[in-house]
Write a protein that holds these residues in place. Structure first.
Motif, short mmCIF file in Angstrom:
data_model
loop_
_atom_site.label_atom_id
_atom_site.label_comp_id
_atom_site.label_asym_id
_atom_site.label_seq_id
_atom_site.Cartn_x
_atom_site.Cartn_y
_atom_site.Cartn_z
N LEU A 171 0.83 -1.20 0.00
CA LEU A 171 0.00 0.00 0.00
C LEU A 171 0.87 1.26 0.00
O LEU A 171 0.52 2.26 -0.64
N LYS A 172 2.00 1.21 0.70
CA LYS A 172 2.91 2.38 0.70
C LYS A 172 3.49 2.63 -0.69
O LYS A 172 3.65 3.77 -1.11
N LYS A 173 3.82 1.55 -1.41
CA LYS A 173 4.38 1.70 -2.75
C LYS A 173 3.36 2.33 -3.70
O LYS A 173 3.71 3.16 -4.53
N LYS A 174 2.09 1.92 -3.58
CA LYS A 174 1.06 2.41 -4.51
C LYS A 174 0.51 3.77 -4.11
O LYS A 174 0.24 4.61 -4.98
N LEU A 175 0.30 3.99 -2.79
CA LEU A 175 -0.42 5.19 -2.35
C LEU A 175 0.43 6.18 -1.57
O LEU A 175 0.00 7.29 -1.32
N GLY A 176 1.58 5.77 -1.11
CA GLY A 176 2.46 6.70 -0.41
C GLY A 176 2.48 6.59 1.09
O GLY A 176 3.50 6.84 1.70
#
Length: 115
Positions: A53-58
């Motif tokens: 989720l961090k990779k996709k949304l920050g």
């Protein structure tokens, strides 16, 4: 999990990422700002889900991890059970009462009289 989701497109992307994770059975978005995601499943690797989720949304933060316990079956209220047994077994057959009435008539006077 708390995820930065500012628009509908970001919410859809977060749900896709969570749904693709192994062991996930359901995903829901909650909260007044719709920034919290509830993920339910068996043997979910929360760290790898958060990283994806961090990779996709920050930004994503794991808020809680807890075991979901199955709900016990609901018991019927005692009132319903009592009502069922109140009329069980059914009452025996009773015939309708027969009312007999005595026919009363006044004795008839005859024209003959003895004096």
């Amino acid at each position: 999990m708390k995820v930065t989701m500012n628009c509908q497109k970001c919410r859809a992307e977060a749900m896709k990422v969570a749904a693709k994770t192994d062991g996930v059975t359901s995903v829901a978005i909650e909260g007044p700002d719709k920034d919290k995601m509830v993920v339910v499943g068996d043997d979910i690797d929360t760290a790898s889900l958060s990283l994806a989720l961090k990779k996709k949304l920050g930004h994503s933060v794991i808020l809680t991890v807890e075991e979901v316990k199955p709900k016990p079956p609901e018991k019927k209220p005692e009132e319903i059970i009592k009502a069922l047994y109140e009329y069980w077994p059914p009452p025996p057959y009773r015939p309708c009462p027969i009312y007999c009435s005595e026919i009363y008539s006044e004795p008839q006077q005859s024209n003959c009289s003895l004096m």
